[in-house]
Design a protein around this motif. Structure first.
Motif, PDB file in Angstrom:
ATOM      1  N   PRO A   6       0.826  -1.205   0.000  1.00 35.03           N
ATOM      2  CA  PRO A   6       0.000   0.000   0.000  1.00 35.03           C
ATOM      3  C   PRO A   6       0.860   1.256   0.000  1.00 35.03           C
ATOM      4  O   PRO A   6       1.906   1.303   0.639  1.00 35.03           O
ATOM      5  N   GLY A   7       0.405   2.251  -0.746  1.00 40.38           N
ATOM      6  CA  GLY A   7       1.116   3.523  -0.795  1.00 40.38           C
ATOM      7  C   GLY A   7       0.143   4.674  -0.945  1.00 40.38           C
ATOM      8  O   GLY A   7      -0.995   4.502  -1.384  1.00 40.38           O
ATOM      9  N   ARG A   8       0.613   5.875  -0.557  1.00 34.21           N
ATOM     10  CA  ARG A   8      -0.209   7.092  -0.611  1.00 34.21           C
ATOM     11  C   ARG A   8       0.223   7.939  -1.802  1.00 34.21           C
ATOM     12  O   ARG A   8       1.404   8.232  -1.970  1.00 34.21           O
ATOM     13  N   VAL A   9      -0.745   8.338  -2.613  1.00 37.76           N
ATOM     14  CA  VAL A   9      -0.484   9.156  -3.790  1.00 37.76           C
ATOM     15  C   VAL A   9      -0.124  10.570  -3.342  1.00 37.76           C
ATOM     16  O   VAL A   9      -0.897  11.228  -2.644  1.00 37.76           O
ATOM     17  N   MET A  10       1.060  11.015  -3.747  1.00 40.58           N
ATOM     18  CA  MET A  10       1.549  12.341  -3.367  1.00 40.58           C
ATOM     19  C   MET A  10       1.379  13.358  -4.498  1.00 40.58           C
ATOM     20  O   MET A  10       1.168  14.535  -4.247  1.00 40.58           O
ATOM     21  N   GLU A  11       1.487  12.910  -5.732  1.00 36.70           N
ATOM     22  CA  GLU A  11       1.438  13.795  -6.897  1.00 36.70           C
ATOM     23  C   GLU A  11       1.005  12.977  -8.100  1.00 36.70           C
ATOM     24  O   GLU A  11       1.355  11.793  -8.209  1.00 36.70           O
ATOM     25  N   ILE A  12       0.237  13.593  -8.995  1.00 40.66           N
ATOM     26  CA  ILE A  12      -0.214  12.914 -10.212  1.00 40.66           C
ATOM     27  C   ILE A  12       0.226  13.738 -11.413  1.00 40.66           C
ATOM     28  O   ILE A  12       0.151  14.968 -11.399  1.00 40.66           O
ATOM     29  N   VAL A  23       4.286   8.024  -5.429  1.00 42.12           N
ATOM     30  CA  VAL A  23       3.607   7.324  -4.323  1.00 42.12           C
ATOM     31  C   VAL A  23       4.596   7.086  -3.195  1.00 42.12           C
ATOM     32  O   VAL A  23       5.734   6.670  -3.423  1.00 42.12           O
ATOM     33  N   ASP A  24       4.136   7.351  -1.975  1.00 43.66           N
ATOM     34  CA  ASP A  24       4.939   7.171  -0.768  1.00 43.66           C
ATOM     35  C   ASP A  24       4.549   5.855  -0.096  1.00 43.66           C
ATOM     36  O   ASP A  24       3.394   5.652   0.261  1.00 43.66           O
ATOM     37  N   PHE A  25       5.529   4.974   0.044  1.00 44.84           N
ATOM     38  CA  PHE A  25       5.333   3.672   0.698  1.00 44.84           C
ATOM     39  C   PHE A  25       5.998   3.713   2.068  1.00 44.84           C
ATOM     40  O   PHE A  25       7.041   3.082   2.281  1.00 44.84           O
ATOM     41  N   GLY A  26       5.465   4.477   2.978  1.00 43.57           N
ATOM     42  CA  GLY A  26       6.040   4.543   4.325  1.00 43.57           C
ATOM     43  C   GLY A  26       7.452   5.098   4.341  1.00 43.57           C
ATOM     44  O   GLY A  26       8.296   4.612   5.075  1.00 43.57           O
ATOM     45  N   LEU A  40      -8.145   7.621  -9.254  1.00 41.48           N
ATOM     46  CA  LEU A  40      -7.409   7.764  -7.994  1.00 41.48           C
ATOM     47  C   LEU A  40      -6.902   9.195  -7.870  1.00 41.48           C
ATOM     48  O   LEU A  40      -6.435   9.779  -8.837  1.00 41.48           O
ATOM     49  N   GLN A  41      -7.006   9.761  -6.665  1.00 40.71           N
ATOM     50  CA  GLN A  41      -6.653  11.156  -6.437  1.00 40.71           C
ATOM     51  C   GLN A  41      -5.501  11.293  -5.439  1.00 40.71           C
ATOM     52  O   GLN A  41      -5.230  10.377  -4.664  1.00 40.71           O
ATOM     53  N   VAL A  42      -4.866  12.465  -5.453  1.00 42.25           N
ATOM     54  CA  VAL A  42      -3.805  12.777  -4.494  1.00 42.25           C
ATOM     55  C   VAL A  42      -4.371  12.618  -3.078  1.00 42.25           C
ATOM     56  O   VAL A  42      -5.493  13.033  -2.788  1.00 42.25           O
ATOM     57  N   GLY A  43      -3.597  11.967  -2.218  1.00 41.36           N
ATOM     58  CA  GLY A  43      -4.004  11.733  -0.833  1.00 41.36           C
ATOM     59  C   GLY A  43      -4.641  10.379  -0.603  1.00 41.36           C
ATOM     60  O   GLY A  43      -4.726   9.924   0.532  1.00 41.36           O
ATOM     61  N   GLU A  44      -5.069   9.725  -1.665  1.00 39.83           N
ATOM     62  CA  GLU A  44      -5.681   8.413  -1.520  1.00 39.83           C
ATOM     63  C   GLU A  44      -4.599   7.333  -1.498  1.00 39.83           C
ATOM     64  O   GLU A  44      -3.473   7.554  -1.932  1.00 39.83           O
ATOM     65  N   TYR A  45      -4.978   6.165  -1.003  1.00 42.78           N
ATOM     66  CA  TYR A  45      -4.071   5.017  -0.910  1.00 42.78           C
ATOM     67  C   TYR A  45      -4.472   3.964  -1.927  1.00 42.78           C
ATOM     68  O   TYR A  45      -5.645   3.813  -2.261  1.00 42.78           O
ATOM     69  N   ALA A  46      -3.475   3.224  -2.388  1.00 39.00           N
ATOM     70  CA  ALA A  46      -3.725   2.124  -3.318  1.00 39.00           C
ATOM     71  C   ALA A  46      -2.740   1.006  -3.046  1.00 39.00           C
ATOM     72  O   ALA A  46      -1.645   1.225  -2.531  1.00 39.00           O
ATOM     73  N   ILE A  47      -3.145  -0.185  -3.393  1.00 39.10           N
ATOM     74  CA  ILE A  47      -2.253  -1.341  -3.383  1.00 39.10           C
ATOM     75  C   ILE A  47      -1.481  -1.299  -4.698  1.00 39.10           C
ATOM     76  O   ILE A  47      -2.078  -1.189  -5.777  1.00 39.10           O
ATOM     77  N   VAL A  48      -0.153  -1.369  -4.625  1.00 36.80           N
ATOM     78  CA  VAL A  48       0.699  -1.278  -5.808  1.00 36.80           C
ATOM     79  C   VAL A  48       1.510  -2.564  -5.941  1.00 36.80           C
ATOM     80  O   VAL A  48       2.085  -3.050  -4.973  1.00 36.80           O
ATOM     81  N   HIS A  49       1.528  -3.087  -7.153  1.00 36.71           N
ATOM     82  CA  HIS A  49       2.311  -4.288  -7.444  1.00 36.71           C
ATOM     83  C   HIS A  49       3.071  -4.053  -8.741  1.00 36.71           C
ATOM     84  O   HIS A  49       2.483  -3.638  -9.738  1.00 36.71           O
ATOM     85  N   VAL A  50       4.348  -4.303  -8.720  1.00 38.92           N
ATOM     86  CA  VAL A  50       5.269  -4.116  -9.848  1.00 38.92           C
ATOM     87  C   VAL A  50       5.036  -2.810 -10.606  1.00 38.92           C
ATOM     88  O   VAL A  50       5.029  -2.773 -11.835  1.00 38.92           O
ATOM     89  N   GLY A  51       4.835  -1.730  -9.848  1.00 36.59           N
ATOM     90  CA  GLY A  51       4.736  -0.401 -10.442  1.00 36.59           C
ATOM     91  C   GLY A  51       3.359   0.012 -10.921  1.00 36.59           C
ATOM     92  O   GLY A  51       3.205   1.076 -11.511  1.00 36.59           O
ATOM     93  N   LEU A  57      -7.459   1.655  -1.454  1.00 37.08           N
ATOM     94  CA  LEU A  57      -7.423   1.116  -0.099  1.00 37.08           C
ATOM     95  C   LEU A  57      -7.694   2.250   0.887  1.00 37.08           C
ATOM     96  O   LEU A  57      -7.225   3.370   0.673  1.00 37.08           O
ATOM     97  N   ASP A  58      -8.404   1.958   1.958  1.00 34.43           N
ATOM     98  CA  ASP A  58      -8.649   2.995   2.956  1.00 34.43           C
ATOM     99  C   ASP A  58      -7.379   3.240   3.769  1.00 34.43           C
ATOM    100  O   ASP A  58      -6.502   2.372   3.869  1.00 34.43           O
TER     101      ASP A  58
END
Length: 96
Positions: A6-12, A23-26, A40-51, A57-58
């Motif tokens: 999971p990572g948080r979208v910082m910029e699109i 995306v920031d992964f901790g 998907l918008q800035v500030g939201e979280y998503a599950i990311v796999h191989v880029g 994700l909440d």
């Protein structure tokens, strides 16, 4: 090992015709393709796999998962420097 993290979208932004995000992964920041989640918008979280961002994700679930991955050392394994890991790895014992 290759995890879905999971990572948080910082910029699109758009890059070469593809919707991309920073995306920031901790604490580890990577570029990620958003083509599978075009809304998907800035500030939201998503599950990311191989880029690729695969599923929204909440925040609570994302933070719990990142904390667990960090505790288990999986973030370092997934995002760590492979050269550093190789140098730090113990040498194999030679057999007679």
């Amino acid at each position: 090992m290759c995890l879905a993290v999971p990572g948080r979208v910082m910029e699109i932004m758009e890059r070469e015709g593809a919707r991309m995000a920073v995306v920031d992964f901790g604490g580890v920041v990577k570029d990620v393709c958003l083509e599978y989640l075009p809304d998907l918008q800035v500030g939201e979280y998503a599950i990311v796999h191989v880029g690729f961002a695969l599923q929204r994700l909440d925040e609570e679930s994302a933070r719990r998962t990142l904390d667990l991955f960090t505790e288990l050392g999986l973030l370092q394994e997934e995002f760590g420097d492979p050269w550093e890991a190789a140098v730090g790895a113990p040498a194999k014992e030679e057999r007679p």
